[in-house]
Design a protein around this motif. Structure first.
Motif, PDB file in Angstrom:
ATOM      1  N   PRO A  18       0.984  -1.244   0.017  1.00  0.00           N
ATOM      2  CA  PRO A  18       0.058   0.299  -0.129  1.00  0.00           C
ATOM      3  C   PRO A  18       0.842   1.146   0.107  1.00  0.00           C
ATOM      4  O   PRO A  18       1.733   1.339   0.744  1.00  0.00           O
ATOM      5  CB  PRO A  18      -0.563  -0.169   1.249  1.00  0.00           C
ATOM      6  N   ILE A  19       0.563   2.193  -0.726  1.00  0.00           N
ATOM      7  CA  ILE A  19       1.269   3.331  -0.943  1.00  0.00           C
ATOM      8  C   ILE A  19       1.277   4.247   0.136  1.00  0.00           C
ATOM      9  O   ILE A  19       2.427   4.789   0.675  1.00  0.00           O
ATOM     10  CB  ILE A  19       0.833   4.300  -2.163  1.00  0.00           C
ATOM     11  N   ASP A  20       0.268   4.186   1.020  1.00  0.00           N
ATOM     12  CA  ASP A  20       0.200   5.209   2.146  1.00  0.00           C
ATOM     13  C   ASP A  20       1.307   4.620   3.141  1.00  0.00           C
ATOM     14  O   ASP A  20       1.534   5.185   3.814  1.00  0.00           O
ATOM     15  CB  ASP A  20      -1.210   5.162   2.777  1.00  0.00           C
ATOM     16  N   ALA A  21       1.203   3.113   3.278  1.00  0.00           N
ATOM     17  CA  ALA A  21       2.014   2.580   4.201  1.00  0.00           C
ATOM     18  C   ALA A  21       3.560   2.717   4.002  1.00  0.00           C
ATOM     19  O   ALA A  21       4.039   3.271   4.884  1.00  0.00           O
ATOM     20  CB  ALA A  21       1.775   1.022   4.161  1.00  0.00           C
ATOM     21  N   LYS A  57      -6.009   4.634  -5.336  1.00  0.00           N
ATOM     22  CA  LYS A  57      -5.347   4.268  -6.524  1.00  0.00           C
ATOM     23  C   LYS A  57      -3.956   4.011  -6.624  1.00  0.00           C
ATOM     24  O   LYS A  57      -3.402   3.972  -7.628  1.00  0.00           O
ATOM     25  CB  LYS A  57      -5.695   5.854  -7.218  1.00  0.00           C
ATOM     26  N   GLY A  58      -3.355   4.157  -5.371  1.00  0.00           N
ATOM     27  CA  GLY A  58      -1.950   3.725  -5.314  1.00  0.00           C
ATOM     28  C   GLY A  58      -1.064   4.751  -6.080  1.00  0.00           C
ATOM     29  O   GLY A  58      -0.017   4.550  -6.335  1.00  0.00           O
ATOM     30  N   LEU A  59      -1.504   5.987  -5.939  1.00  0.00           N
ATOM     31  CA  LEU A  59      -0.656   7.049  -6.494  1.00  0.00           C
ATOM     32  C   LEU A  59      -0.355   8.265  -5.558  1.00  0.00           C
ATOM     33  O   LEU A  59      -1.137   8.636  -4.669  1.00  0.00           O
ATOM     34  CB  LEU A  59      -1.359   7.676  -7.690  1.00  0.00           C
ATOM     35  N   GLU A  88      12.834  -4.808  -6.166  1.00  0.00           N
ATOM     36  CA  GLU A  88      13.419  -5.981  -5.026  1.00  0.00           C
ATOM     37  C   GLU A  88      13.250  -5.624  -3.694  1.00  0.00           C
ATOM     38  O   GLU A  88      12.860  -6.528  -3.227  1.00  0.00           O
ATOM     39  CB  GLU A  88      14.890  -5.841  -5.383  1.00  0.00           C
ATOM     40  N   ARG A  89      13.048  -4.336  -3.528  1.00  0.00           N
ATOM     41  CA  ARG A  89      13.177  -4.060  -1.690  1.00  0.00           C
ATOM     42  C   ARG A  89      11.585  -4.187  -1.419  1.00  0.00           C
ATOM     43  O   ARG A  89      11.310  -4.884  -0.430  1.00  0.00           O
ATOM     44  CB  ARG A  89      13.247  -2.270  -1.612  1.00  0.00           C
ATOM     45  N   LEU A  90      10.680  -3.736  -2.168  1.00  0.00           N
ATOM     46  CA  LEU A  90       9.424  -3.847  -2.122  1.00  0.00           C
ATOM     47  C   LEU A  90       8.719  -5.226  -2.213  1.00  0.00           C
ATOM     48  O   LEU A  90       8.062  -5.632  -1.218  1.00  0.00           O
ATOM     49  CB  LEU A  90       8.592  -2.872  -2.935  1.00  0.00           C
ATOM     50  N   ALA A  91       9.423  -5.974  -2.994  1.00  0.00           N
ATOM     51  CA  ALA A  91       9.183  -7.436  -2.976  1.00  0.00           C
ATOM     52  C   ALA A  91       9.668  -8.255  -1.900  1.00  0.00           C
ATOM     53  O   ALA A  91       8.836  -9.020  -1.305  1.00  0.00           O
ATOM     54  CB  ALA A  91       9.802  -8.134  -4.397  1.00  0.00           C
ATOM     55  N   ALA A  92      10.808  -7.789  -1.221  1.00  0.00           N
ATOM     56  CA  ALA A  92      11.144  -8.562  -0.092  1.00  0.00           C
ATOM     57  C   ALA A  92      10.228  -8.208   1.141  1.00  0.00           C
ATOM     58  O   ALA A  92       9.925  -9.070   1.928  1.00  0.00           O
ATOM     59  CB  ALA A  92      12.749  -7.958   0.185  1.00  0.00           C
ATOM     60  N   GLN A  93       9.781  -6.740   1.060  1.00  0.00           N
ATOM     61  CA  GLN A  93       8.665  -6.516   2.006  1.00  0.00           C
ATOM     62  C   GLN A  93       7.563  -7.491   2.086  1.00  0.00           C
ATOM     63  O   GLN A  93       6.965  -7.670   3.020  1.00  0.00           O
ATOM     64  CB  GLN A  93       8.443  -4.859   2.262  1.00  0.00           C
ATOM     65  N   ALA A  94       6.939  -7.395   0.869  1.00  0.00           N
ATOM     66  CA  ALA A  94       5.804  -8.331   0.691  1.00  0.00           C
ATOM     67  C   ALA A  94       5.870  -9.762   0.590  1.00  0.00           C
ATOM     68  O   ALA A  94       5.008 -10.329   0.383  1.00  0.00           O
ATOM     69  CB  ALA A  94       5.140  -7.696  -0.547  1.00  0.00           C
ATOM     70  N   GLY A  95       7.002 -10.273   0.396  1.00  0.00           N
ATOM     71  CA  GLY A  95       7.292 -11.582   0.574  1.00  0.00           C
ATOM     72  C   GLY A  95       7.152 -12.217  -0.928  1.00  0.00           C
ATOM     73  O   GLY A  95       6.559 -13.466  -1.080  1.00  0.00           O
ATOM     74  N   ILE A  96       7.396 -11.659  -2.000  1.00  0.00           N
ATOM     75  CA  ILE A  96       6.996 -11.892  -3.137  1.00  0.00           C
ATOM     76  C   ILE A  96       8.567 -12.464  -3.854  1.00  0.00           C
ATOM     77  O   ILE A  96       9.350 -11.527  -3.784  1.00  0.00           O
ATOM     78  CB  ILE A  96       6.452 -10.717  -3.960  1.00  0.00           C
ATOM     79  N   THR A  97       8.248 -13.559  -4.408  1.00  0.00           N
ATOM     80  CA  THR A  97       9.653 -14.126  -5.237  1.00  0.00           C
ATOM     81  C   THR A  97       9.509 -13.609  -6.603  1.00  0.00           C
ATOM     82  O   THR A  97       8.687 -13.819  -7.366  1.00  0.00           O
ATOM     83  CB  THR A  97       9.559 -15.573  -4.901  1.00  0.00           C
TER      84      THR A  97
END
Length: 636
Positions: A18-21, A57-59, A88-97
């Protein structure tokens, strides 16, 4: 060579974080209405918030400096990362490979430099923590205990110990897959005679984290007499560590700073620990440098510069501490918050004060603060002999400009009265008038920049809905023009509520938008599949439109329109229909005027068939215009 990150994975990262987070890690956000949030822009200095975030809207978009985009764009901009590093950083936070489409996935080679340096620091921090339990670190545990810090306190702040050997950490990180170049670039190692060696050896270690909580450096305290280095040794300047841009403890204090609109600035790592353990959980410290402009920017974004916000500096009561306080006062006007000073008794720092007199003494220190400008005035006045008229006049000459620099007129007046009392000048009005005169002269020289405590500012950035300034390369948008205002509203609806204007909007021609920037946005929506696309793919619609933009200027305007609030109490089909009708009606009226001009040029002696065709077109247009006026959206 690094492979390209799979497009579906990039979309998954956008949707998952989430962009607000993410934005809330850097600045305080408040409700802006219409489902949006607002805060002080992290990309330019401003006094009132023009930076808006649209979680739905994620903006984000700043109506002051025009920066905008999605979550990835925000992190790229604020942390100076590449696109792949950010994903890569955001993917690591979200647990996405993540999947890479070329060359396979190699975590060692395909992560960006910043990601690798941060990861090395994270592993190093854990390594140092583990070493604190060993026999060699007894001296470090004793140091902490003597200052009132037990094992739980050390764990809370991540305090560790660096072994006294030459390359314990270097060898450990090599075993984790880090190259010698990465270790040197990180500042964790330095070049020795036979290769890299540990930079920190035999010292107590404090991890320095950025505002997001990532370890970016270390502060190391000397423990042994045979250590010839400085008392405190910090990480050198690296790609991820700039001492002028980090505040120790900010990761722990940021939520409480935002909640209470208060920040307490202390001088050292142990002072931060002492304050937090004593209940003053808004305490932060600089890392081996004086408090400066970049530190102010960090705090201003958390404090929101509201009228009740306050920054409290604590300094030792000795000459060095007073000098530091006066340096801090030089930056006072950069805050919209009030600034105060708390002088520790007997030259003790907060850590020593807590050890000697307990937690309540630290709390009391902060509570019994003095306005910083009052402290500065008293320090200046103390250099003069107030027993003589000449001494009082000299003190007034030095102190009056300080009071005149206070932007809030009410506080300025009150402080001028207070200055008269400090100086022992019975004619209070004389001092008040002198200060007011100096303030007027300053405004005449530099322009009135508004009240730093919340008053109006002539130089402030336009709020959402105010006339937008033209980009250097494009024509102006004039929101005093009813046509431009309506076109803007319709485009906002097409981006934010496509279900309310579709399918009628997709039949509108680009030429129905008179402002060229708005015409470009209309064309971009068309390229992305039209507003109808937004009714079928609500999650990916805005991303498609932004990707379809021909350049950054149009993309920025799309983001701005997607975030700006629609100017209606009820955003419904009725309001949407009104905007659709107004834009179409103005386009029809413009065409009617063009056809009337053609008829006038043809005249009675022109080609009869051509004249009849033009007359027929005019009749049809006039009937359509009348229908739009009478029936509204039903005539579209």
């Amino acid at each position: 060579m690094a492979g390209r990150i799979n497009d579906d994975d990039v979309k998954a990262v956008r949707d998952a974080v989430p962009i607000d987070a993410v934005v809330s890690e850097y600045l305080q956000l408040r409700n802006a209405g219409g489902g949006n949030l607002k805060g002080l822009c992290p990309f330019h200095d401003e006094k009132s918030p023009s930076f808006q975030v649209s979680p739905g809207k994620g903006l984000f978009h700043c109506f002051g400096c025009q920066e905008g985009g999605d979550t990835i764009a925000f992190v790229m901009k604020i942390d100076h990362l590449s696109f792949s590093e950010t994903v890569e950083r955001l993917a690591a936070q979200a647990g996405i490979t993540l999947r890479y489409e070329e060359g396979g996935y190699n975590p060692t080679h395909q992560r960006g430099e910043r990601i690798r340096l941060v990861e090395a620091h994270k592993i190093a921090a854990q390594f140092y923590v583990e070493q604190l339990d060993g026999p060699e670190a007894e001296i470090g545990r004793k140091f902490l205990a003597e200052r009132g810090f037990d094992q739980a306190a050390a764990q809370h702040f991540g305090v560790g110990y660096s072994p006294a050997g030459w390359d314990h950490l270097t060898r450990y990180l090599r075993g984790k897959g880090f190259s010698d170049k990465e270790l040197t670039l990180s500042g964790l190692s330095q070049e020795g005679r036979r290769g890299p060696i540990d930079r920190f050896r035999g010292r107590l270690m404090w991890p320095i984290r950025d505002i997001t909580g990532e370890v970016v450096g270390f502060g190391a305290r000397k423990l042994r007499d045979d250590d010839n280095g400085p008392k405190y040794l910090n990480t050198p300047e690296t790609a991820i560590y700039k001492k002028s841009q980090v505040l120790y403890g900010i990761d722990l204090a940021k939520k409480e700073i935002a909640r209470t609109s208060t920040a307490v600035v202390v001088e050292g790592y142990t002072d931060v620990m002492a304050c937090h353990l004593a209940g003053v959980t808004t305490a932060i410290a600089t890392c081996g440098t004086s408090f400066g402009g970049d530190h102010i920017k960090i705090l201003r974004r958390l404090l929101m510069d509201n009228a009740t916000a306050e920054v409290i500096f604590t300094f030792d009561g000795d000459a060095a501490g007073q000098k530091a306080a006066l340096r801090a006062f030089e930056d006072d006007q950069k805050f919209a918050a009030e600034t105060s000073i708390a002088i520790t008794p007997g030259g003790m720092d907060p850590c020593e004060l807590r050890l000697a007199e307990g937690d309540q003494s630290v709390q009391k220190l902060v509570e019994t603060r003095t306005p910083l400008f009052e402290f500065a005035i008293r320090q200046m006045v103390s250099r003069h002999n107030l027993e003589t008229p000449a001494g009082r006049a000299a003190a007034l000459d030095e102190a009056a400009p300080i009071v005149a620099g206070i932007k809030n007129v009410a506080i300025q007046h009150e402080s001028a009265v207070q200055l008269a009392g400090i100086l022992g000048i019975l004619d209070t009005q004389f001092v008040v008038k002198r200060v007011a005169q100096l303030a007027r002269w300053a405004r005449d020289r530099g322009g009135d920049r508004g009240d730093r405590r919340g008053g109006p500012s002539r130089a402030s950035h336009p709020a959402p809905g105010a006339p937008a300034q033209a980009a250097p390369s494009g024509p102006a948008i004039n929101l005093r023009s009813p046509a431009h205002r309506t076109e803007r509203e319709l485009l906002k609806l097409a981006l934010q509520h496509p279900e309310l204007v579709s399918p009628a909007f997709d039949a509108y021609g680009v030429d129905e938008f008179t402002a060229p920037p708005y015409a470009a946005v209309r064309r971009t929506i068309e390229e992305a599949g039209g507003a109808e696309q937004g009714t079928r793919d609500t999650s990916g619609y805005l991303a498609r439109v932004r990707e379809a933009a021909p350049d950054d200027t149009v993309r920025a305007l799309v983001t701005e329109l997607a975030v700006e609030a629609v100017h209606a109490r009820a955003v419904d089909e009725v309001y949407a229909g009104m905007q659709l009708v107004q834009v179409r009606l103005r386009a029809v009226d413009r065409r009617i005027r063009e056809v009337q001009g053609t008829m006038a040029r043809l005249g009675a002696g022109g080609d009869p068939e051509r004249y009849a065709a033009v007359a027929n077109e005019l009749w049809v247009l006039q009937q359509y215009a009348q229908s739009l006026r009478n029936q509204g959206a039903a005539a579209l």
